[in-house]
Design a protein around this motif. Structure first.
Motif, PDB file in Angstrom:
ATOM      1  N   TYR A 260     -23.690  -9.744 -32.277  1.00 14.96           N
ATOM      2  CA  TYR A 260     -23.306 -11.057 -32.382  1.00 14.96           C
ATOM      3  C   TYR A 260     -21.624 -11.073 -32.323  1.00 14.96           C
ATOM      4  O   TYR A 260     -20.852 -10.242 -32.435  1.00 14.96           O
ATOM      5  CB  TYR A 260     -23.839 -11.603 -33.642  1.00 14.96           C
ATOM      6  N   VAL A 261     -21.267 -12.318 -31.842  1.00 12.37           N
ATOM      7  CA  VAL A 261     -19.971 -12.736 -31.874  1.00 12.37           C
ATOM      8  C   VAL A 261     -19.362 -13.048 -33.008  1.00 12.37           C
ATOM      9  O   VAL A 261     -19.809 -13.901 -33.962  1.00 12.37           O
ATOM     10  CB  VAL A 261     -19.686 -13.949 -30.883  1.00 12.37           C
ATOM     11  N   LYS A 262     -18.444 -12.459 -33.613  1.00  9.96           N
ATOM     12  CA  LYS A 262     -17.747 -12.607 -34.976  1.00  9.96           C
ATOM     13  C   LYS A 262     -17.187 -14.007 -34.895  1.00  9.96           C
ATOM     14  O   LYS A 262     -16.344 -14.509 -33.995  1.00  9.96           O
ATOM     15  CB  LYS A 262     -16.725 -11.471 -35.112  1.00  9.96           C
ATOM     16  N   PRO A 263     -17.641 -14.944 -35.807  1.00 13.52           N
ATOM     17  CA  PRO A 263     -16.810 -16.160 -35.857  1.00 13.52           C
ATOM     18  C   PRO A 263     -15.525 -16.117 -36.039  1.00 13.52           C
ATOM     19  O   PRO A 263     -15.058 -15.209 -36.711  1.00 13.52           O
ATOM     20  CB  PRO A 263     -17.598 -16.810 -36.997  1.00 13.52           C
ATOM     21  N   PRO A 264     -14.641 -17.064 -35.472  1.00 13.52           N
ATOM     22  CA  PRO A 264     -13.220 -17.044 -36.009  1.00 13.52           C
ATOM     23  C   PRO A 264     -12.885 -17.356 -37.550  1.00 13.52           C
ATOM     24  O   PRO A 264     -13.692 -17.884 -38.173  1.00 13.52           O
ATOM     25  CB  PRO A 264     -12.848 -18.327 -35.109  1.00 13.52           C
ATOM     26  N   GLU A 265     -12.040 -16.903 -37.893  1.00 17.93           N
ATOM     27  CA  GLU A 265     -11.374 -16.798 -39.179  1.00 17.93           C
ATOM     28  C   GLU A 265     -10.988 -18.193 -39.452  1.00 17.93           C
ATOM     29  O   GLU A 265     -10.390 -18.589 -38.784  1.00 17.93           O
ATOM     30  CB  GLU A 265     -10.122 -16.126 -39.300  1.00 17.93           C
TER      31      GLU A 265
END
Length: 74
Positions: free
Chosen positions: A66-71
């Motif tokens: 999965y794409v890591k969500p932005p901080e």
């Protein structure tokens, strides 16, 4: 730049590269075997993260990607 998080299937060998991208341990100092199967791929800006995730999930050794969500700001 996007980060892709991947988890390998149990018993899968730890790759240095997948789909031509460098694979880095997500928890390099972890002692728990469960954390040993999590990795990250840092994608350059010119790569479509969703397409890479779809391709990764089609590889036999990848259980999850999965794409890591932005901080988010605190």
């Amino acid at each position: 730049m996007a980060d892709i998080i991947i988890r390998l299937h149990d018993g899968a060998p730890k790759p240095e590269h997948l789909l031509g991208f460098d694979v880095l341990p997500l928890f390099p100092d972890a002692r728990e075997q469960e954390l040993d199967s999590w990795f990250a791929i840092r994608l350059p800006d010119d790569q479509n993260a969703d397409e890479v995730v779809r391709a990764l999930t089609q590889t036999p050794e990848v259980a999850t990607a999965y794409v890591k969500p932005p901080e988010s700001a605190p």
